[in-house]
Scaffold this active site. Sequence first.
Site, PDB file in Angstrom:
ATOM      1  N   GLU A 183       0.667  -1.382  -0.390  1.00 35.74           N
ATOM      2  CA  GLU A 183      -0.123   0.329   0.242  1.00 35.74           C
ATOM      3  C   GLU A 183       0.763   1.071  -0.178  1.00 35.74           C
ATOM      4  O   GLU A 183       1.390   2.339   0.982  1.00 35.74           O
ATOM      5  CB  GLU A 183      -0.507   0.014   1.297  1.00 35.74           C
ATOM      6  CG  GLU A 183      -2.585   1.080   0.988  1.00 35.74           C
ATOM      7  CD  GLU A 183      -1.937   2.353   1.220  1.00 35.74           C
ATOM      8  OE1 GLU A 183      -1.183   3.138   0.319  1.00 35.74           O
ATOM      9  OE2 GLU A 183      -1.992   2.691   2.695  1.00 35.74           O
ATOM     10  N   GLU A 192       3.596   7.710  -4.972  1.00 35.95           N
ATOM     11  CA  GLU A 192       4.512   7.151  -4.536  1.00 35.95           C
ATOM     12  C   GLU A 192       5.461   5.667  -4.800  1.00 35.95           C
ATOM     13  O   GLU A 192       6.166   5.187  -3.763  1.00 35.95           O
ATOM     14  CB  GLU A 192       4.308   7.082  -2.984  1.00 35.95           C
ATOM     15  CG  GLU A 192       3.476   7.890  -2.260  1.00 35.95           C
ATOM     16  CD  GLU A 192       2.896   7.922  -0.427  1.00 35.95           C
ATOM     17  OE1 GLU A 192       2.994   6.529  -0.202  1.00 35.95           O
ATOM     18  OE2 GLU A 192       2.203   8.587  -0.090  1.00 35.95           O
TER      19      GLU A 192
END
Length: 417
Positions: A183, A192
């Site tokens: 995640e 990210e």
Amino acid sequence: PKEQEPPAEAAAAAAAAAAAAAAARDGRGRMDGSFIPPGCDASADECNDAAQVRCYEESMVKGFWCPPRLRGRNESLIEAVNDWHFAMLNDSHRNQFYWDAMSEAVKGKKVIDIGAGSGLLSLMAARQGASRVAAIEASRDMVDLARLNIQRNGYADSIRVIHSLSNNVKLPEEEKADVIVSETLGALMLGEGMLDYLSDARRRLARPGAAVIPAGGSQYAMLVMSPSLAMVSSVQSECCKGFDLSAIGSLQDTGNLFFTKQWGFRLNSLPDLVQMSERVKIVEVDFHSTERSNIPATKTFRLEALRDGVIHAVVASWEVWSDRERTHVITTHPEDTRDMPWGFARDMQWGQGLQLVEDFDSASKSDRHAAPAPFVVKAGEALLLTVRFSVPCRQTFQFTLRHASAVATTPAAAPAA
């Protein structure tokens, strides 16, 4: 026809490929330009700012009291945890998504958890019967806390916490994963570095055919109008007691994409937010196979204005799915978080991307001290939305918007999907 990479970008790609090959020779992954998580202190070689790691007390105003539990801890990590990590942990719908996604996938399997943080996903995998879990985390403080969480929950024998960026981890063949879980999603789906870290893990840390959770996702964009948004992002003449302060408008930033939480509001809380186009899918990825090289440098989409008005911004949101059948889905679309018990937490950890809009064709002709020309549209008008993806990592992007009628020779544009 496939768009050709500009010479400079082709050269950068070649250099990155050479660096990746060199890193591969000593068993590491290499991802030039990719995201480095806040609080990363695995080593000076692994984290760009590891040599400049600052303790919490060093960031405080001189003379202020420092909570003893925070003394000596990574200031960057503490800032990130208080900024979004608590909200992330309390997004119960997100947690349920990962629980459901792993429920049929991890029993009896070796699992790696990339960006393990507190260890929550690793604990989920262990509880659901994973034979072994490698929890990879780049922050020493977070590693220590994850180990404590794992010990307190009784899974110290089945979860190993590794202090490193995943692209610098080496695993023997017998420990390679059957399932990769991560995640590392941001306000932008790939913001990210999730695509890069998963791609590297598939190649080096997992068995052929390993399952990846989540399995894929799509990034979307939508044009919106909101006088309230304009009130906090431009000069409104009616508010300035009759003085002409329009020159200040020349500083309006229409070149960068912001995050709604940076501006301190939830997009779905704006009382006058109006959707001005259909939501268009700007990129879709399969986390089992997509590489950054599969995402083009630019893409242009043909949209239609849904009503008369002014387009103030482009909103970026995403959705990801648990498996190839898309059994479970999680999204950041503003309408999906409205009025949900977990919605505030979702918007405070992710929210949406937001880029202000000006008339692209008028910008080059405008006076340097003039405010950007508003983008006025009529219902049914054809518009061209161009997306430029960042070089070399394709993790973020920029929008420009044009009236199709202003383009002499309309470029090939994908229809809204």
